[in-house]
Design a protein around this motif. Structure first.
Motif, PDB file in Angstrom:
ATOM      1  N   ASP A  33       0.830  -1.206   0.000  1.00 24.79           N
ATOM      2  CA  ASP A  33       0.000   0.000   0.000  1.00 24.79           C
ATOM      3  C   ASP A  33       0.866   1.258   0.000  1.00 24.79           C
ATOM      4  O   ASP A  33       0.605   2.211  -0.752  1.00 24.79           O
ATOM      5  CB  ASP A  33      -0.925   0.011   1.219  1.00 24.79           C
ATOM      6  N   ALA A  34       1.891   1.248   0.857  1.00 22.74           N
ATOM      7  CA  ALA A  34       2.767   2.413   0.949  1.00 22.74           C
ATOM      8  C   ALA A  34       3.529   2.630  -0.359  1.00 22.74           C
ATOM      9  O   ALA A  34       3.683   3.766  -0.822  1.00 22.74           O
ATOM     10  CB  ALA A  34       3.734   2.250   2.113  1.00 22.74           C
ATOM     11  N   LEU A  35       4.010   1.546  -0.966  1.00 25.76           N
ATOM     12  CA  LEU A  35       4.732   1.674  -2.232  1.00 25.76           C
ATOM     13  C   LEU A  35       3.819   2.143  -3.345  1.00 25.76           C
ATOM     14  O   LEU A  35       4.226   2.940  -4.203  1.00 25.76           O
ATOM     15  CB  LEU A  35       5.370   0.328  -2.597  1.00 25.76           C
ATOM     16  N   ALA A  36       2.587   1.669  -3.351  1.00 23.46           N
ATOM     17  CA  ALA A  36       1.624   2.104  -4.369  1.00 23.46           C
ATOM     18  C   ALA A  36       1.397   3.609  -4.269  1.00 23.46           C
ATOM     19  O   ALA A  36       1.338   4.314  -5.289  1.00 23.46           O
ATOM     20  CB  ALA A  36       0.313   1.345  -4.211  1.00 23.46           C
ATOM     21  N   SER A  42      -1.401   1.553  -8.749  1.00 21.22           N
ATOM     22  CA  SER A  42      -2.208   0.616  -7.980  1.00 21.22           C
ATOM     23  C   SER A  42      -1.314  -0.453  -7.360  1.00 21.22           C
ATOM     24  O   SER A  42      -0.110  -0.513  -7.628  1.00 21.22           O
ATOM     25  CB  SER A  42      -3.266  -0.036  -8.871  1.00 21.22           C
ATOM     26  N   ARG A  43      -1.897  -1.326  -6.555  1.00 21.10           N
ATOM     27  CA  ARG A  43      -1.129  -2.401  -5.928  1.00 21.10           C
ATOM     28  C   ARG A  43      -0.664  -3.447  -6.949  1.00 21.10           C
ATOM     29  O   ARG A  43       0.314  -4.149  -6.698  1.00 21.10           O
ATOM     30  CB  ARG A  43      -1.976  -3.099  -4.853  1.00 21.10           C
ATOM     31  N   ILE A  44      -1.340  -3.537  -8.094  1.00 18.81           N
ATOM     32  CA  ILE A  44      -1.020  -4.607  -9.056  1.00 18.81           C
ATOM     33  C   ILE A  44       0.402  -4.467  -9.604  1.00 18.81           C
ATOM     34  O   ILE A  44       1.183  -5.429  -9.541  1.00 18.81           O
ATOM     35  CB  ILE A  44      -2.054  -4.658 -10.191  1.00 18.81           C
ATOM     36  N   PRO A  45       0.807  -3.303 -10.142  1.00 17.13           N
ATOM     37  CA  PRO A  45       2.194  -3.206 -10.616  1.00 17.13           C
ATOM     38  C   PRO A  45       3.217  -3.319  -9.494  1.00 17.13           C
ATOM     39  O   PRO A  45       4.339  -3.792  -9.712  1.00 17.13           O
ATOM     40  CB  PRO A  45       2.257  -1.831 -11.292  1.00 17.13           C
ATOM     41  N   VAL A  46       2.849  -2.909  -8.282  1.00 10.48           N
ATOM     42  CA  VAL A  46       3.755  -3.063  -7.146  1.00 10.48           C
ATOM     43  C   VAL A  46       3.978  -4.539  -6.865  1.00 10.48           C
ATOM     44  O   VAL A  46       5.107  -4.991  -6.659  1.00 10.48           O
ATOM     45  CB  VAL A  46       3.201  -2.345  -5.900  1.00 10.48           C
ATOM     46  N   ARG A  47       2.880  -5.299  -6.871  1.00 13.43           N
ATOM     47  CA  ARG A  47       2.984  -6.739  -6.649  1.00 13.43           C
ATOM     48  C   ARG A  47       3.846  -7.397  -7.726  1.00 13.43           C
ATOM     49  O   ARG A  47       4.711  -8.229  -7.429  1.00 13.43           O
ATOM     50  CB  ARG A  47       1.585  -7.357  -6.660  1.00 13.43           C
ATOM     51  N   GLU A  48       3.644  -7.001  -8.995  1.00 11.68           N
ATOM     52  CA  GLU A  48       4.430  -7.563 -10.086  1.00 11.68           C
ATOM     53  C   GLU A  48       5.914  -7.204  -9.923  1.00 11.68           C
ATOM     54  O   GLU A  48       6.794  -8.039 -10.174  1.00 11.68           O
ATOM     55  CB  GLU A  48       3.909  -7.053 -11.430  1.00 11.68           C
TER      56      GLU A  48
END
Length: 220
Positions: A33-36, A42-48
């Motif tokens: 969340d913090a990185l997003a 969004s959280r999706i590219p952060v997760r990737e």
């Protein structure tokens, strides 16, 4: 010529530099969340991005806790690779006289698959597995199971460093040549030269990743 980057690639590239630059110390939790919010995505590219960095050995996911930066210690790297030299050279020396045509064929087949994965830049997470499978194929004929168990454990501990060495030192071609050279020297029964080449191969891999850490950040 510039290359278009997806949001995930941009986040991964920037996070990589921040981790290797020391902004995020080993064991730091990377909250999605913090990185997003930080990267305004969004959280999706952060997760990737985090999954990419996991494959590179910079991030580890812990069940029910999330993503954390891994510990990157030059002292630990040198100890692991020194132990690899001692044991792997010992086992390789005993393996060479007992290797058969089938052993060399299997080693060559594994290396072909390994080289294909390296050259395509795919299956990064499996690179260290290919590396261990290749080295194991050179050692198995020695029939030294206790030594092989310890070597396997060392390679498991070193796997993220092996991926980092291949990714960041940009010496994939050199690694491929050295692997081919090990097979050829062993095939010719040149035991001392084979063992010396293996030692140099392991030590230079160690020096490469330590140099990356000493330089702090990656250069593009």
């Amino acid at each position: 010529m510039s290359r278009f980057k997806t949001r995930a690639q941009h986040v991964a590239d920037d996070l990589r530099e921040r981790i290797l630059g020391g902004e995020f110390k080993g064991g730091t939790q990377l909250r999605q969340d913090a990185l997003a919010r930080d990267y305004e995505v969004s959280r999706i590219p952060v997760r990737e991005a985090l999954l990419t960095l996991e494959a590179e050995g910079l991030v580890a996911f812990h069940a029910h806790r999330g993503a954390f930066t891994t510990e990157l210690s030059a002292t630990t790297i040198r100890e692991l690779f020194d132990l690899r030299v001692i044991l792997e050279c010992y086992v390789f020396k005993h393996s060479i006289p007992r290797m058969t045509a089938e052993d060399f064929a299997r080693a060559g087949q594994i290396l072909d698959e390994y080289d294909a994965a390296l050259d395509s830049g795919s299956r990064i997470g499996n690179w260290s597995e290919y590396n261990w499978a290749f080295h194991r194929s050179l050692y198995q004929a020695a029939d030294l199971p206790e030594s092989m168990t310890i070597i396997s454990q060392l390679n498991t501990k070193a796997d993220r460093y092996i991926r980092m060495q291949l990714l960041y030192t940009r010496e994939i071609d050199k690694a491929e040549r050295e692997h081919r050279g090990l097979i050829e020297l062993a095939r010719q029964g040149r035991i001392n030269e084979s063992v010396n080449a293996l030692e140099a191969h392991i030590r230079e891999a160690c020096d490469g990743i330590v140099a990356v850490l000493d330089n702090s950040v990656l250069t593009s």
